[in-house]
Each structure stands twice: as structure tokens, then as C-alpha cells.
Scaffold this motif. Structure first.
Motif, PDB file in Angstrom:
ATOM      1  N   THR A  19      21.268  42.955   0.922  1.00  0.00           N
ATOM      2  CA  THR A  19      21.047  43.386  -0.462  1.00  0.00           C
ATOM      3  C   THR A  19      20.057  44.535  -0.530  1.00  0.00           C
ATOM      4  OG1 THR A  19      21.552  41.176  -1.276  1.00  0.00           O
ATOM      5  CG2 THR A  19      20.300  42.607  -2.744  1.00  0.00           C
ATOM      6  N   ILE A  20      18.973  44.446   0.222  1.00  0.00           N
ATOM      7  CA  ILE A  20      18.003  45.548   0.265  1.00  0.00           C
ATOM      8  C   ILE A  20      18.682  46.803   0.771  1.00  0.00           C
ATOM      9  CG2 ILE A  20      15.924  46.414   1.414  1.00  0.00           C
ATOM     10  CD1 ILE A  20      14.879  43.511   1.383  1.00  0.00           C
ATOM     11  N   ARG A  21      19.425  46.679   1.863  1.00  0.00           N
ATOM     12  CA  ARG A  21      20.112  47.830   2.444  1.00  0.00           C
ATOM     13  C   ARG A  21      21.091  48.450   1.434  1.00  0.00           C
ATOM     14  NH1 ARG A  21      21.625  46.308   7.696  1.00  0.00           N
ATOM     15  NH2 ARG A  21      20.002  47.636   8.533  1.00  0.00           N
ATOM     16  N   ALA A  22      21.886  47.623   0.788  1.00  0.00           N
ATOM     17  CA  ALA A  22      22.913  48.142  -0.123  1.00  0.00           C
ATOM     18  C   ALA A  22      22.315  48.677  -1.425  1.00  0.00           C
ATOM     19  CB  ALA A  22      23.932  47.048  -0.426  1.00  0.00           C
ATOM     20  N   ASP A  23      21.490  47.882  -2.086  1.00  0.00           N
ATOM     21  CA  ASP A  23      21.028  48.235  -3.426  1.00  0.00           C
ATOM     22  C   ASP A  23      20.013  49.376  -3.428  1.00  0.00           C
ATOM     23  OD1 ASP A  23      22.694  46.218  -4.179  1.00  0.00           O
ATOM     24  OD2 ASP A  23      21.137  44.883  -4.935  1.00  0.00           O
ATOM     25  N   PHE A  24      19.031  49.306  -2.563  1.00  0.00           N
ATOM     26  CA  PHE A  24      18.028  50.367  -2.540  1.00  0.00           C
ATOM     27  C   PHE A  24      18.608  51.672  -2.002  1.00  0.00           C
ATOM     28  CE2 PHE A  24      15.255  46.734  -2.997  1.00  0.00           C
ATOM     29  CZ  PHE A  24      14.218  47.210  -3.779  1.00  0.00           C
ATOM     30  N   THR A  25      19.473  51.571  -1.005  1.00  0.00           N
ATOM     31  CA  THR A  25      20.117  52.784  -0.487  1.00  0.00           C
ATOM     32  C   THR A  25      20.971  53.429  -1.567  1.00  0.00           C
ATOM     33  OG1 THR A  25      20.133  51.917   1.763  1.00  0.00           O
ATOM     34  CG2 THR A  25      21.662  53.704   1.294  1.00  0.00           C
ATOM     35  N   SER A  26      21.726  52.623  -2.303  1.00  0.00           N
ATOM     36  CA  SER A  26      22.574  53.204  -3.344  1.00  0.00           C
ATOM     37  C   SER A  26      21.733  53.784  -4.479  1.00  0.00           C
ATOM     38  CB  SER A  26      23.571  52.179  -3.875  1.00  0.00           C
ATOM     39  OG  SER A  26      22.919  51.105  -4.501  1.00  0.00           O
ATOM     40  N   PHE A  27      20.679  53.093  -4.893  1.00  0.00           N
ATOM     41  CA  PHE A  27      19.831  53.603  -5.974  1.00  0.00           C
ATOM     42  C   PHE A  27      19.266  54.974  -5.610  1.00  0.00           C
ATOM     43  CE2 PHE A  27      15.791  54.304  -8.030  1.00  0.00           C
ATOM     44  CZ  PHE A  27      16.002  53.925  -9.346  1.00  0.00           C
ATOM     45  N   PHE A  28      18.549  55.028  -4.493  1.00  0.00           N
ATOM     46  CA  PHE A  28      17.904  56.284  -4.124  1.00  0.00           C
ATOM     47  C   PHE A  28      18.905  57.327  -3.635  1.00  0.00           C
ATOM     48  CE2 PHE A  28      14.214  53.396  -3.817  1.00  0.00           C
ATOM     49  CZ  PHE A  28      13.360  54.059  -4.683  1.00  0.00           C
ATOM     50  N   GLY A  29      19.979  56.890  -2.979  1.00  0.00           N
ATOM     51  CA  GLY A  29      20.980  57.825  -2.487  1.00  0.00           C
ATOM     52  C   GLY A  29      21.748  58.495  -3.607  1.00  0.00           C
ATOM     53  N   VAL A  30      22.196  57.729  -4.588  1.00  0.00           N
ATOM     54  CA  VAL A  30      22.922  58.314  -5.724  1.00  0.00           C
ATOM     55  C   VAL A  30      21.993  59.213  -6.531  1.00  0.00           C
ATOM     56  CG1 VAL A  30      24.047  57.760  -7.924  1.00  0.00           C
ATOM     57  CG2 VAL A  30      24.673  56.514  -5.851  1.00  0.00           C
ATOM     58  N   ALA A  31      20.761  58.755  -6.756  1.00  0.00           N
ATOM     59  CA  ALA A  31      19.799  59.590  -7.475  1.00  0.00           C
ATOM     60  C   ALA A  31      19.577  60.909  -6.736  1.00  0.00           C
ATOM     61  CB  ALA A  31      18.475  58.847  -7.653  1.00  0.00           C
ATOM     62  N   ALA A  32      19.367  60.831  -5.435  1.00  0.00           N
ATOM     63  CA  ALA A  32      19.125  62.040  -4.638  1.00  0.00           C
ATOM     64  C   ALA A  32      20.325  62.973  -4.673  1.00  0.00           C
ATOM     65  CB  ALA A  32      18.798  61.664  -3.196  1.00  0.00           C
ATOM     66  N   PHE A  33      21.516  62.429  -4.492  1.00  0.00           N
ATOM     67  CA  PHE A  33      22.720  63.262  -4.501  1.00  0.00           C
ATOM     68  C   PHE A  33      22.867  63.986  -5.835  1.00  0.00           C
ATOM     69  CE2 PHE A  33      27.174  63.823  -5.652  1.00  0.00           C
ATOM     70  CZ  PHE A  33      27.588  64.667  -4.630  1.00  0.00           C
ATOM     71  N   CYS A  34      22.747  63.253  -6.935  1.00  0.00           N
ATOM     72  CA  CYS A  34      22.912  63.868  -8.255  1.00  0.00           C
ATOM     73  C   CYS A  34      21.822  64.903  -8.529  1.00  0.00           C
ATOM     74  CB  CYS A  34      22.923  62.806  -9.344  1.00  0.00           C
ATOM     75  SG  CYS A  34      24.398  61.785  -9.343  1.00  0.00           S
ATOM     76  N   MET A  35      20.600  64.611  -8.102  1.00  0.00           N
ATOM     77  CA  MET A  35      19.508  65.556  -8.311  1.00  0.00           C
ATOM     78  C   MET A  35      19.723  66.828  -7.505  1.00  0.00           C
ATOM     79  SD  MET A  35      16.357  62.838  -8.268  1.00  0.00           S
ATOM     80  CE  MET A  35      15.073  64.053  -8.090  1.00  0.00           C
ATOM     81  N   MET A  36      20.058  66.672  -6.236  1.00  0.00           N
ATOM     82  CA  MET A  36      20.207  67.848  -5.378  1.00  0.00           C
ATOM     83  C   MET A  36      21.437  68.660  -5.760  1.00  0.00           C
ATOM     84  SD  MET A  36      18.966  66.027  -1.872  1.00  0.00           S
ATOM     85  CE  MET A  36      19.137  67.444  -0.819  1.00  0.00           C
TER      86      MET A  36
END
Length: 132
Positions: free
Chosen positions: A46-63
Motif C-alpha cells: 500500500t505504501i509503495r502503490a499509494d505514495f508512489t502514485s500520489f507523488f508520481g502523478v503530481a510530479a508528472f502533471c507539474m512537470m
């Protein structure tokens, strides 16, 4: 002004991308850094999936939004960090203060203010323009 704004968004996105990769590669250690401990394999997953998706999607959209100078792409991470800020505020009211809460809320508020400002200043691309 727009150049500085997009550069700040891109740098914040790189930071969030680094966090996403940290949670993907070492979820237990990264989770402990935020006070989250997995008590079973499902917790690690859950940590791997949820935190990775939260920060990864945020980073992708921001960049991507900064690179394309597209304000609409910044709405997703603005909402992610805004809801996180709201959740922390509710927890602060219900459960009280804990060590480190000002820093976490400051990071989230910084993201919301930065991205909200950029959304107001950068152009918006309508669906019709993209499809047509």
C-alpha cells in the motif's frame, strides 16, 4: 515572471518525482520517514502503490504542465496537495498537534499556492483546440 514560475514548478515536480521513486524503491524506509509503518506485506504494498502514485502523478502533471506552459495540467496536483492540506488541518483540529506538522503543512500549502498562481497566469488549453 512566467519563466520563474514554470521553473519553480518544474523543480518542485522533480522533488516530488524523487519522493515517488523513493517510495517505489524503498517503501518501508520512506514510509518510516513520514511516520508510516507497514505491519504486513499488504502495508508495504500500500505504501509503495499509494505514495508512489500520489507523488508520481503530481510530479508528472507539474512537470508536463510547466514544460507545455499549460495551466490546466496543474489542477490535478493542486487538488492532490489541497486535499492533503485539508486532511492535515482536520487531523490537527481533531487529534491535536504533533512534531513536524508545521513543515508538512507548509510543503503542501506551498504547492497549492504555487500551482494555483501558475494556473491563473499560464494559458489554458481547451479540449476543442486539442481535438481540432
Amino acid at each position: 515572471m512566467r519563466f520563474i514560475l514554470t521553473a519553480l514548478i518544474f523543480l518542485a515536480g522533480l522533488f516530488d518525482l524523487f519522493l515517488a521513486l523513493t517510495f517505489l524503491i524503498g517503501p518501508a524506509d520512506a514510509g518510516r520517514g513520514l511516520g508510516v509503518a507497514a505491519i504486513a506485506q499488504i502495508g508495504t504494498s500500500t505504501i509503495r502503490a499509494d505514495f508512489t502514485s500520489f507523488f508520481g502523478v503530481a510530479a508528472f502533471c507539474m512537470m508536463w504542465g510547466a514544460w507545455r506552459r499549460n495551466g490546466d495540467l496543474l489542477l490535478v496536483p493542486t487538488l492532490l496537495f489541497g486535499v492533503s492540506f485539508l486532511g492535515r488541518a482536520v487531523d490537527l483540529a481533531v487529534s491535536g498537534a504533533y512534531p513536524g506538522w508545521p513543515f508538512a503543512m507548509t510543503v503542501e500549502a506551498f504547492h497549492v499556492v504555487l500551482l494555483g498562481t501558475a494556473w491563473r497566469l499560464l494559458p489554458h488549453h481547451r479540449i476543442e483546440e486539442i481535438a481540432g
